[in-house]
Design a protein around this motif. Sequence first.
Motif, short mmCIF file in Angstrom:
data_model
loop_
_atom_site.label_atom_id
_atom_site.label_comp_id
_atom_site.label_asym_id
_atom_site.label_seq_id
_atom_site.Cartn_x
_atom_site.Cartn_y
_atom_site.Cartn_z
N ILE A 91 -12.11 62.84 26.09
CA ILE A 91 -11.97 64.29 26.67
C ILE A 91 -12.54 65.34 26.07
CG2 ILE A 91 -10.52 65.73 27.83
CD1 ILE A 91 -8.65 63.38 28.52
N ALA A 92 -12.33 65.43 24.45
CA ALA A 92 -12.80 66.54 23.75
C ALA A 92 -14.15 66.30 23.53
CB ALA A 92 -12.20 66.14 22.21
N LYS A 93 -14.75 65.04 23.42
CA LYS A 93 -16.24 64.60 23.23
C LYS A 93 -17.04 65.20 24.36
CE LYS A 93 -16.12 61.24 19.95
NZ LYS A 93 -16.67 59.77 19.42
N ASN A 129 -1.05 69.42 24.86
CA ASN A 129 -1.67 69.98 23.78
C ASN A 129 -2.63 71.07 24.40
OD1 ASN A 129 -3.64 70.87 21.50
ND2 ASN A 129 -1.95 69.96 20.39
N PRO A 130 -2.70 72.40 24.08
CA PRO A 130 -3.59 73.39 24.45
C PRO A 130 -5.27 73.04 24.02
CG PRO A 130 -2.04 74.34 23.16
CD PRO A 130 -1.64 72.81 23.02
N ALA A 131 -5.26 72.46 23.17
CA ALA A 131 -6.60 71.59 22.94
C ALA A 131 -7.02 70.80 24.21
CB ALA A 131 -6.85 71.04 21.63
N THR A 132 -6.41 69.86 24.53
CA THR A 132 -6.55 68.89 25.68
C THR A 132 -6.59 69.76 26.78
OG1 THR A 132 -5.64 67.22 24.24
CG2 THR A 132 -5.97 66.77 26.85
N LEU A 136 -9.98 69.77 29.30
CA LEU A 136 -10.00 69.40 30.71
C LEU A 136 -10.39 70.60 31.72
CD1 LEU A 136 -6.60 67.23 30.80
CD2 LEU A 136 -8.86 66.54 31.36
N LYS A 137 -10.04 71.69 31.25
CA LYS A 137 -10.44 73.03 32.35
C LYS A 137 -12.04 72.98 31.89
CE LYS A 137 -6.33 75.63 31.52
NZ LYS A 137 -5.57 76.64 30.89
N ARG A 138 -12.44 72.71 30.67
CA ARG A 138 -13.97 73.10 30.67
C ARG A 138 -14.59 71.93 31.29
NH1 ARG A 138 -13.87 72.51 25.36
NH2 ARG A 138 -13.46 74.57 25.17
N LEU A 139 -14.08 70.68 31.25
CA LEU A 139 -14.76 69.60 32.24
C LEU A 139 -14.73 69.99 33.59
CD1 LEU A 139 -13.41 66.49 30.46
CD2 LEU A 139 -15.72 67.13 30.38
N TYR A 142 -17.65 71.64 34.48
CA TYR A 142 -18.86 70.73 34.53
C TYR A 142 -18.88 69.86 35.63
CZ TYR A 142 -19.14 71.97 29.43
OH TYR A 142 -19.14 72.75 28.17
N GLY A 143 -18.01 69.87 36.59
CA GLY A 143 -17.97 69.31 37.79
C GLY A 143 -17.20 68.03 37.65
N PHE A 144 -16.27 67.93 36.66
CA PHE A 144 -15.17 66.83 36.56
C PHE A 144 -14.12 66.94 37.34
CE2 PHE A 144 -17.77 65.16 32.91
CZ PHE A 144 -17.60 64.09 32.78
#
Length: 182
Positions: A91-93, A129-132, A136-139, A142-144
């Motif tokens: 997810i991060a990558k 975790n806030p990073a995850t 996910l919000k960023r994804l 991107y259309g995920f």
Amino acid sequence: MARITLAVTGSISAYKAADLTSQLGKLGHSVTVLMTTAATQFITPLTLQALSKNLVHTDVMLEENPSSIKHIDIAKQTDIFLVAPASAQTIAKLSYGFADNIVTAVALALPSTTPKLIAPAMNTNMYLNPATQENLKRLQTYGFEEISPKESLLACGDVGVGALADIDVILEKVSDILHETN
């Protein structure tokens, strides 16, 4: 039916990819499986190859056909891109546009119109975790589309949200997308 690219990442839930691959095939879909190195520690590529009746791709740098570029060709031939299970690492990558393995390289090469689904599976604290959550919000931008994990007893012994969504829930989401695009 649809050409589904199933990306399997390093999670104990990777074994569920066998059932998912089998069920998608029974519905008439062609399934191309991509696996991260970590995923191959949980389930063998041979299992998913036998169930999908297609080569399983585990190495972005292994080019069997010198007249094509594998990750580009797979991306062009994908009707739905499904990451299940999706580890926190992947997810991060994906959220930062890395292309250092077959899963992330194909994802980055997908046409913007290709439907993309992601089904996280990890420990509750890792998922919350806030990073995850930020990844996910960023994804989503991107259309995920996320197929939310369920609350369950996890492999680590904790009880909480983070277990891979039920296979039926994932199959229903794939069906919904196919009906939207047809």
